[in-house]
Design an enzyme around this catalytic site. Structure first.
Site, PDB file in Angstrom:
ATOM      1  N   TRP A 102      -9.743 -11.073   3.080  1.00  5.33           N
ATOM      2  CA  TRP A 102     -10.067 -10.325   1.853  1.00  5.33           C
ATOM      3  C   TRP A 102      -8.985  -9.303   1.532  1.00  5.33           C
ATOM      4  O   TRP A 102      -8.667  -9.091   0.365  1.00  5.33           O
ATOM      5  CB  TRP A 102     -11.438  -9.679   1.946  1.00  5.33           C
ATOM      6  CG  TRP A 102     -12.529 -10.706   2.051  1.00  5.33           C
ATOM      7  CD1 TRP A 102     -13.422 -10.857   3.068  1.00  5.33           C
ATOM      8  CD2 TRP A 102     -12.835 -11.749   1.112  1.00  5.33           C
ATOM      9  NE1 TRP A 102     -14.253 -11.922   2.815  1.00  5.33           N
ATOM     10  CE2 TRP A 102     -13.918 -12.483   1.631  1.00  5.33           C
ATOM     11  CE3 TRP A 102     -12.287 -12.133  -0.124  1.00  5.33           C
ATOM     12  CZ2 TRP A 102     -14.470 -13.589   0.962  1.00  5.33           C
ATOM     13  CZ3 TRP A 102     -12.830 -13.224  -0.793  1.00  5.33           C
ATOM     14  CH2 TRP A 102     -13.911 -13.937  -0.249  1.00  5.33           C
ATOM     15  N   ASP A 172     -13.456  -1.667   0.205  1.00  6.85           N
ATOM     16  CA  ASP A 172     -14.225  -2.864  -0.129  1.00  6.85           C
ATOM     17  C   ASP A 172     -15.384  -2.926   0.857  1.00  6.85           C
ATOM     18  O   ASP A 172     -15.189  -3.192   2.047  1.00  6.85           O
ATOM     19  CB  ASP A 172     -13.324  -4.103  -0.006  1.00  6.85           C
ATOM     20  CG  ASP A 172     -14.084  -5.415  -0.234  1.00  6.85           C
ATOM     21  OD1 ASP A 172     -15.302  -5.373  -0.475  1.00  6.85           O
ATOM     22  OD2 ASP A 172     -13.428  -6.483  -0.168  1.00  6.85           O
ATOM     23  N   LYS A 196     -24.140  -9.989  -0.885  1.00  5.19           N
ATOM     24  CA  LYS A 196     -24.349  -9.971   0.564  1.00  5.19           C
ATOM     25  C   LYS A 196     -25.500  -9.036   0.931  1.00  5.19           C
ATOM     26  O   LYS A 196     -26.434  -9.440   1.575  1.00  5.19           O
ATOM     27  CB  LYS A 196     -23.074  -9.562   1.281  1.00  5.19           C
ATOM     28  CG  LYS A 196     -22.114 -10.749   1.425  1.00  5.19           C
ATOM     29  CD  LYS A 196     -20.801 -10.560   0.790  1.00  5.19           C
ATOM     30  CE  LYS A 196     -20.001 -11.849   0.795  1.00  5.19           C
ATOM     31  NZ  LYS A 196     -18.710 -11.690   0.159  1.00  5.19           N
TER      32      LYS A 196
HETATM   33  C1  LIG Z   1     -17.472 -11.901  -0.265  1.00  4.92           C
HETATM   34  C2  LIG Z   1     -16.425 -10.867  -0.211  1.00  4.92           C
HETATM   35  C3  LIG Z   1     -15.497 -10.697  -1.259  1.00  4.92           C
HETATM   36  C4  LIG Z   1     -15.443 -11.620  -2.460  1.00  4.92           C
HETATM   37  O1  LIG Z   1     -16.515 -11.389  -3.288  1.00  4.92           O
HETATM   38  P1  LIG Z   1     -16.653 -12.124  -4.714  1.00  4.92           P
HETATM   39  O2  LIG Z   1     -17.837 -11.419  -5.282  1.00  4.92           O
HETATM   40  O3  LIG Z   1     -16.861 -13.571  -4.449  1.00  4.92           O
HETATM   41  O4  LIG Z   1     -15.426 -11.874  -5.488  1.00  4.92           O
HETATM   42  C5  LIG Z   1     -14.583  -9.677  -1.143  1.00  4.92           C
HETATM   43  N1  LIG Z   1     -14.574  -8.850  -0.083  1.00  4.92           N
HETATM   44  C6  LIG Z   1     -15.436  -8.986   0.940  1.00  4.92           C
HETATM   45  C7  LIG Z   1     -15.395  -8.049   2.090  1.00  4.92           C
HETATM   46  C8  LIG Z   1     -16.391 -10.004   0.909  1.00  4.92           C
HETATM   47  O5  LIG Z   1     -17.265 -10.136   1.918  1.00  4.92           O
END
Ligand SMILES: *Cc1c(COP(=O)(O)O)cnc(C)c1O
Length: 362
Positions: A102, A172, A196
């Protein structure tokens, strides 16, 4: 509900049964208004109330200080990889901590606009550890310092955050937002795709310190300006209305559990149960350095990285009603995602399954 599977998917992922049941009862006729939330105008009084209540409860649950804006956007966490440099990179210099797939994507986006310094990296440890924060040499003139709080794919999680000497910290938190109590004042921006730990996909939560809103150059398209979304209370255009409603239900659910501190205790207990089962049985091992193991995404393998046996494990788990435990396609192995909504009973059932599998195949 006995026909529901035990769902360890990494995202979109399992939701609390209470939340789904409430959404179901609201579906055709939301609180006697004669229509569903999906059918409401985003400018209507009914939806405005949902939006305001959801924001209030996000602030309440996550202890968001008053000098931060809470935004509900679209485009996923991936859009934030681009919006962060578009909005914050005034001097076109940014520091990144590189800890997996990521951050790799986030760095690639930032490089289109800024000079990126990688001030810490765990790449030489195959991302199975995290860089030591005491050895970080971040640049005092950087526009921001960026990290990924929880690495969904590799199963690492920052337990502490760097002190960045006035440089705003951007995090993030897509896969561990509201899984633990945090001091929000440590951060300039926090963002998370909802799918998530917060609700369904399609809505992205952004928490941004107000003074950072003014950094953005007017040449940035309006749809990508945090300032513009903040000025319009997330209604510059049609926001992801149903997703916001679902986040609202999730906030009520967390409050009903006793708030984040209680949820955090439960998460730690769940993670310990599963890591202990992995560590204490000969057939399994966890490749992640113990001090940074994620409480959200438990990554593990079968000894000697025995791929056929791992495939059999996935297959037999599925037959036992347990899904979503294949590791990310980029790393292989096994992974159980145990976000807030995952009940302890599901993890106990999984641990029992692991023991049975070890007896048969160990
Ligand atoms: C799933 C995830 C993403 C990507 O998320 P999207 O909503 O599909 O763009 C980015 N960073 C982390 C840490 C993730 O777990």
């Amino acid at each position: 509900m006995s026909n529901r599977v035990i769902n360890f998917n990494a995202g979109p992922s399992t939701l609390p049964i209470d939340v789904l049941t409430e959404a179901q009862s609201d579906l055709l006729n939301y609180q006697g208004k004669g229509l569903s939330v999906m059918e409401m105008s985003h400018r209507s009084q009914e939806f405005t109330e949902i939006l305001e209540t959801t924001e209030r409860n996000v602030r309440d649950v996550f202890h968001v200080p008053n000098n931060y804006k809470v935004l509900f956007l679209q485009g996923g966490a991936t859009q934030q990889f681009a919006m962060i440099p578009m909005n914050l990179s005034t001097s076109k210099k940014a520091d990144y901590i590189h800890t997996g797939s990521w951050t790799k994507k986030a760095i690639a986006e930032a490089k289109k606009m800024s000079t990126v310094s990688i001030v810490g990296s765990s790449e030489d440890q195959n991302f199975l550890s995290l860089p030591s924060l005491t050895e970080l040499t971040s640049n005092n003139d950087a526009d921001y310092l960026y990290l990924c709080a929880n690495n969904t794919i590799f199963g690492t999680q920052f337990k502490h955050f760097p002190h960045s000497n006035g440089v705003p910290l951007v995090a993030d938190m897509s896969s561990d937002i509201m899984s633990r109590v945090l001091d929000i004042n440590q951060f300039g921006v926090i963002f998370a795709g909802a799918q998530k730990n917060l609700g369904p996909s399609g809505v992205t939560l952004v928490i941004i310190r107000e003074d950072l809103l003014d950094r953005c150059d007017e040449s940035v398209p309006n749809i990508f300006q945090y300032r513009n979304h903040a000025k319009n209370d997330s209604c510059y255009n049609t926001p992801p209305t149903y997703g916001i409603y679902m986040i609202g239900l999730m906030m009520k659910w967390i409050q009903g559990q006793g708030g984040l501190s209680v949820v955090q205790e439960k998460n730690e207990l769940k993670a310990k149960l599963l890591y202990d089962a992995i560590d204490n049985q000969d057939l399994y091992y966890c490749p992640v350095e113990a001090s940074v193991r994620s409480d959200m995404n438990v990554v593990f393998r079968i000894k000697n990285n025995h791929v056929e046996l791992e495939n059999l494990f996935v297959k037999e788990a599925k037959a036992a009603g347990i899904i979503g435990i294949k590791g990310h396609r980029s790393v292989g192995g096994l992974r159980a995602s145990i976000y807030n909504a995952q009940p302890l009973a599901n993890i106990q059932a999984f641990v029992d399954f692991m023991e049975t599998f070890e007896k048969q195949h160990g």
